[in-house]
Every structure is written in C-alpha cells, then in structure tokens.
Design a protein around this motif. Sequence first.
Motif, PDB file in Angstrom:
ATOM      1  N   GLN A 154       0.817  -1.213   0.000  1.00 56.58           N
ATOM      2  CA  GLN A 154       0.000   0.000   0.000  1.00 56.58           C
ATOM      3  C   GLN A 154       0.852   1.266   0.000  1.00 56.58           C
ATOM      4  O   GLN A 154       0.462   2.302  -0.546  1.00 56.58           O
ATOM      5  N   ASP A 155       2.032   1.173   0.601  1.00 54.36           N
ATOM      6  CA  ASP A 155       2.922   2.332   0.751  1.00 54.36           C
ATOM      7  C   ASP A 155       3.779   2.491  -0.510  1.00 54.36           C
ATOM      8  O   ASP A 155       4.977   2.161  -0.524  1.00 54.36           O
ATOM      9  N   ARG A 156       3.175   3.042  -1.528  1.00 49.92           N
ATOM     10  CA  ARG A 156       3.884   3.138  -2.825  1.00 49.92           C
ATOM     11  C   ARG A 156       5.008   4.160  -2.806  1.00 49.92           C
ATOM     12  O   ARG A 156       5.947   4.070  -3.596  1.00 49.92           O
ATOM     13  N   ASN A 157       4.939   5.141  -1.915  1.00 48.28           N
ATOM     14  CA  ASN A 157       5.993   6.161  -1.832  1.00 48.28           C
ATOM     15  C   ASN A 157       7.116   5.758  -0.876  1.00 48.28           C
ATOM     16  O   ASN A 157       8.059   6.532  -0.678  1.00 48.28           O
ATOM     17  N   LYS A 158       6.983   4.590  -0.268  1.00 45.72           N
ATOM     18  CA  LYS A 158       7.991   4.093   0.672  1.00 45.72           C
ATOM     19  C   LYS A 158       8.245   5.084   1.808  1.00 45.72           C
ATOM     20  O   LYS A 158       9.375   5.268   2.269  1.00 45.72           O
ATOM     21  N   SER A 159       7.171   5.686   2.288  1.00 49.15           N
ATOM     22  CA  SER A 159       7.281   6.690   3.337  1.00 49.15           C
ATOM     23  C   SER A 159       7.226   6.095   4.736  1.00 49.15           C
ATOM     24  O   SER A 159       7.516   6.771   5.723  1.00 49.15           O
ATOM     25  N   GLY A 160       6.798   4.838   4.842  1.00 51.12           N
ATOM     26  CA  GLY A 160       6.621   4.219   6.150  1.00 51.12           C
ATOM     27  C   GLY A 160       5.293   4.577   6.791  1.00 51.12           C
ATOM     28  O   GLY A 160       5.063   4.233   7.961  1.00 51.12           O
ATOM     29  N   LYS A 161       4.429   5.253   6.022  1.00 51.14           N
ATOM     30  CA  LYS A 161       3.145   5.672   6.572  1.00 51.14           C
ATOM     31  C   LYS A 161       2.005   5.333   5.611  1.00 51.14           C
ATOM     32  O   LYS A 161       2.207   5.264   4.404  1.00 51.14           O
ATOM     33  N   LEU A 162       0.841   5.119   6.193  1.00 48.79           N
ATOM     34  CA  LEU A 162      -0.368   4.825   5.433  1.00 48.79           C
ATOM     35  C   LEU A 162      -1.513   5.669   5.962  1.00 48.79           C
ATOM     36  O   LEU A 162      -1.494   6.139   7.104  1.00 48.79           O
ATOM     37  N   SER A 163      -2.517   5.852   5.123  1.00 58.04           N
ATOM     38  CA  SER A 163      -3.735   6.491   5.607  1.00 58.04           C
ATOM     39  C   SER A 163      -4.463   5.529   6.531  1.00 58.04           C
ATOM     40  O   SER A 163      -4.198   4.327   6.536  1.00 58.04           O
ATOM     41  N   MET A 164      -5.378   6.081   7.311  1.00 56.05           N
ATOM     42  CA  MET A 164      -6.147   5.242   8.230  1.00 56.05           C
ATOM     43  C   MET A 164      -6.886   4.146   7.479  1.00 56.05           C
ATOM     44  O   MET A 164      -6.911   2.980   7.911  1.00 56.05           O
ATOM     45  N   GLY A 165      -7.475   4.492   6.344  1.00 51.71           N
ATOM     46  CA  GLY A 165      -8.216   3.506   5.565  1.00 51.71           C
ATOM     47  C   GLY A 165      -7.330   2.392   5.038  1.00 51.71           C
ATOM     48  O   GLY A 165      -7.713   1.213   5.061  1.00 51.71           O
ATOM     49  N   GLN A 166      -6.143   2.750   4.540  1.00 48.69           N
ATOM     50  CA  GLN A 166      -5.211   1.750   4.015  1.00 48.69           C
ATOM     51  C   GLN A 166      -4.743   0.806   5.122  1.00 48.69           C
ATOM     52  O   GLN A 166      -4.659  -0.406   4.926  1.00 48.69           O
ATOM     53  N   TRP A 167      -4.427   1.387   6.263  1.00 52.98           N
ATOM     54  CA  TRP A 167      -3.972   0.567   7.388  1.00 52.98           C
ATOM     55  C   TRP A 167      -5.069  -0.379   7.857  1.00 52.98           C
ATOM     56  O   TRP A 167      -4.823  -1.572   8.071  1.00 52.98           O
ATOM     57  N   ALA A 168      -6.286   0.138   8.014  1.00 49.43           N
ATOM     58  CA  ALA A 168      -7.392  -0.693   8.480  1.00 49.43           C
ATOM     59  C   ALA A 168      -7.691  -1.816   7.487  1.00 49.43           C
ATOM     60  O   ALA A 168      -7.953  -2.964   7.884  1.00 49.43           O
ATOM     61  N   PHE A 169      -7.627  -1.513   6.202  1.00 44.74           N
ATOM     62  CA  PHE A 169      -7.866  -2.537   5.170  1.00 44.74           C
ATOM     63  C   PHE A 169      -6.820  -3.643   5.270  1.00 44.74           C
ATOM     64  O   PHE A 169      -7.154  -4.842   5.211  1.00 44.74           O
ATOM     65  N   SER A 170      -5.566  -3.278   5.423  1.00 43.82           N
ATOM     66  CA  SER A 170      -4.494  -4.277   5.507  1.00 43.82           C
ATOM     67  C   SER A 170      -4.635  -5.136   6.760  1.00 43.82           C
ATOM     68  O   SER A 170      -4.456  -6.361   6.713  1.00 43.82           O
TER      69      SER A 170
END
Length: 612
Positions: free
Chosen positions: A455-471
């Motif tokens: 999900q972290d396509r920018n390799k930032s080490g961070k995700l949105s709340m929705g992306q994290w919850a989905f994973s």
Amino acid sequence: MQREQNSKQRGNYPQPSEVVRKTELRSVSLKAALVIQNWYRGYRARLKTRQRYALTIFQSIEYADEQGQLQLSNFFSFMLENYTRVQEKEPGLVTRLFGSSIQDKDRQDYLGLIEVPDSYCGPRLQFPLTFTDIDLLIEAFKQQQILHAYYVLEVLFETKKVLQQMPNFTHTSTSPSKEITICGDLHGKLDDLFLIFYKNGLPSVSNPYVFNGDFVDRGKNSMEILMILFVSFLVYPNDLHLNRGNHEDFMMNMRYGFTKEILHKYKMRSVLMPPIPMDGDRAEKKNKLGTTIVAQGIRTSGSFSEQLTKQEWEQVVDILWSDPRGKRGCYPNTNRGGGCYFGPDITAKILNKYQLKMLVRSHECKPEGYEICHDGKVITVFSASNYYEEGSNRGAYIRMSSGTTPRFFQYQITKATCFRPLYQRVNAIESSAIRMLKERMISRKTDLTRAFQLQDRNKSGKLSMGQWAFSMENVLGLNLPWRSLSSHLVTTDKDGNIDYMSGFQDVHIQKPVKEVQSTLIETVYRYRSDLQIIFNIIDSDHSGLISMEEFRSMWKLFKSHYSVHIDDSQFDELAERMDLNKDGSIDFNEFLKAFYVVHKFDKLNKSDNKLA
C-alpha cells in the motif's frame, strides 16, 4: 420606634431582590447538576463503548482460534491419508493416532486397578447415589478437595450406562407451579455454578434444570463441574438434563484445557486407556514408541452402524457450532469456521414446522449474560461470568414455566478487583484485549509488513487510516473496528497518517536461536496450539519427548496441509539446535515455551497509559 418595628416586620418576609437571587441560585445549581449528569452519562457511555470494543476483540480472536481447531480436524484426515506414504518406518504412529485400544472390559476390571488409601480424606460416594452425595460433593469442592480417581471412574461408568439407555432428545414438562431453570455455558467456572445453586436451589424433582453444554475447558474446575452435574443427573435422571456443547469434544479439550486439567489432577490416562503391547519385536523395545497404543481422535474399530455418515457428521457440527444472526437466510459461519449462521426467517420456519414457540440456546458469550433476538423467538443464555477477563461480562440463567414469560437472573462473581472503580476495571479488560491483539499482530508480522508495503507506494513508512485498516482486516481476518482501535495499536502523525511499523515496536517473539529466520519463528508461534495438540497425541506416554524422526515427519505433513512456505532445512536446523543433549529426542513442551511474546512495557503502570 415605629421605623424599627416596621423594619422588623419587613424582615419577616423575603424581599423581591432576595427571591430573585434564590431563584437564580436554584437555576444555576440545576444547570450545574444537569451538566454534571450529562457529562457522567457521556463518561459512562464512553467506558461502555471501550468495554464493548474489548469484548469484540476477545470474541473475534476466540472465533478465529476455533477456525484453526476445525482446520486441525481436517489435518488429521489429511495425515491419515498421507502419513503411511511419507513415513513408512513408523506405521504404528498412525495406529496410535487413530486406532482404538478400548476393549469391552467389565467395570471392575478398571476399578480394580485403583485403590482408595485410608489416608484419603475427600468425599467418599456411596452407590446408588442420593441427594446427600450431591451435597457432600459440593461441600468438598468448596474446600478445594479433589475427588479420588476411583469415584471419578465410578461416576463416569454409571453416567455412561444411564445415558446409553436414554434417547437423544428428551422431553420435560412444566406447570404454573413448577418452573424449569436453564443454564448456559459454564466452562469450568465452578464459582458460577455454586452461585446458581445458592440463588436458585439444588436440583431436585421440584426444581429441575437444563444445562446447555460447554461444561468444560477454559476454566480451572471443569472436572468438578462435570462431577457435580453427573452426580446430580444420576440422582435425578428425569429432572436434570445435560445437552452437549461444542466443547464436549476430545479435540476441543486438547486445545482449551480440560485434557491438561485431567492430567494435572489425576494423571490417569493409562488407567482409562490401559496399555496394549504392539506386535512383534516392537513390543519388547524399551523406548516409548513401542509401549502403548492410545485411543485418540477417530475410532476405526466397531461395526459400520457405529460410524457417522458425512451427512450425519455435518448435522452434528451444525447443531453444535451454529449461531443466529439478523440477516435472513442460512449461510456459512465464517467467524467460527464451522456450522452456519441462521436468520429470523429460518428460525420461524423451523419453529412452525415442529410447532415450537421458542429456541433457547447458548454457545455465545453475551455482555449481560443473555440476549433475545429473532423477534423474541431465540434466547441465548451464557452462565460463565468474567469469561474473558474479570469484569468482562455477567452470567445469567433463565426460569420458565407453562404460560409465563421467561424470567432472567443475572449475576457476576465479584472478587477484590471487581470493587475497583469502573474506569479501572475497563482499563484492565481493555489492556488484556489489546495485549492479545498485539500478539496476533506479531504472529503475522511478515505478512502484515508485506501488505503495508504494497500500500505504501511512496515508501514513506506511513499509510492512511483507511489503508492501514484494510491491511489489518485483510491479513488478520478479524472483523474489528480498526479505526477506533488504532490509537491503542499504532502511532499517528498530525495529518492522521499511521506509522505502520510502530505497531511492532513494543512487542516481539522471543527467538530460541538467534540465527533462525523470523518467518519460521512467526509460523511456529502462530500454529503453536495446533502443533502442541498434534505432538501431545503422538506423545502417547506423556513423557514430553518426541523423536526427531516423528518431529520432522509431522512438520512436513503439517507444512504441506497448511501451505506453509518454509524450507525444510530451516526447520531441521532449528530441531537440531533444540535437541540440547543430542539424544535424538526433543522435549516439545519446552520447545514451545521457547516461543513466547515479550511485551516491553509490561512493567509500566497500565493506568498511566489509559485515559477514561
């Protein structure tokens, strides 16, 4: 003098300004009281919401574990089909797993193996049993005495004899003057049973009971509950009814504690299942592989009429594992992995077909001890209070009679900690639930990290709340309110983005060998309960030792069935390192104890990290 007298007269009556001030004060006080009341109601509502979330975590993990239990039963079928081909050197192992050593012996042949010493000061049951024996047993268990194995066996034999003479379905009747009491799951919670009998009276002809299964597992006193219920049943076979739950099952007992409790209190398996020497030279070997054949799992002997067909087996699973839901229809029970969900239309159809008014069932923990659904036609009753954690839920039982509505009686066993303020109790429940959830996360760290990074396509080490919850939901398979729980599991920046690796910072799996890859460690930890059941079954003499060949062969089958992608050489290396004394055997229980989760902040005051 006149002015003074007039002044006194005026002083006897409130002046208009004073009336206004008092009215204003009352108004301010009332508004303050309403503000405090509203705040307190909101405060309690927030605490109750946190408590519900914690219960949801407990229940979701419980059901996920039950899915694993049902998958394990499929594994044994897979092993039966494949083991001989994989490990031709040990055909006796299959016999130990699936054979039967129980012979048609007389009751005295077993009881004759046990003597009750004169030094035994516990309850001595007299057969045929009477009400006095029920009272004697209860008082002994209140004093934490252990019933001698001789009497345990006598009760088991007698109960089996009576049950075999009874139909699968029993009928009972009530009247306006004679009620019947229905109890749900007890799960080894002896204090709950004591409280029920204290409030509601002991079983008798005039005080009949129905116990809705799940007597054992999880709690510490499953054997005591079973003995009280069996003795009561033998005294009042027409007035105490015992239904089977999904935990009245050998494989469930292996995972959830009843088997371990029996072995701890009695160590009697060799008497319940006497040793039988194997044929040929193997019978003369001194190692554990040739000493006994213990009946486990599937019974392979007996006539065809004793075997269940696939359809019959599925019916039993559906009866023991299914749950009601609000959605119409009948569909797979995805939470538990067995049985089905049935909607209000299915309930109405079945009740109409058999001319019934109501279904009273158990099998699910409810915060208040009971729940009514399907337009009042389905009642769930659960009698084990504090099921997940002290203070987590109330227990309940039901009294019913002809022509009256059901009456519900709730209770909760209270100990010292239950007298703490509500916020402290909720904090304790919540902390325990979060701890379990973090252990679930760490057991899937590799899979979660992979999902986060996709999900972290920018390799930032961070995700949105929705992306994290989905994973989280996709990998863990737990239907939880992830957004609400995120504050307990990960750190979030000012923009609301989640540092997804922060969820693993305060917890890790202890590695028994530093060089072992994390994927193998996680896999062993994730399946530790399944592996322990499998190897405990193999370890027929309960020495705690497993031969290296058995160890490797069982792992290969397990890996194949569960689609575990780990190179055999890694596991072989781990096994070799765990064989500390190089005697060709592994102390498997010690092996599993090496894999445990370390919580870095266990020693911190939990209340410091919790805000009501």
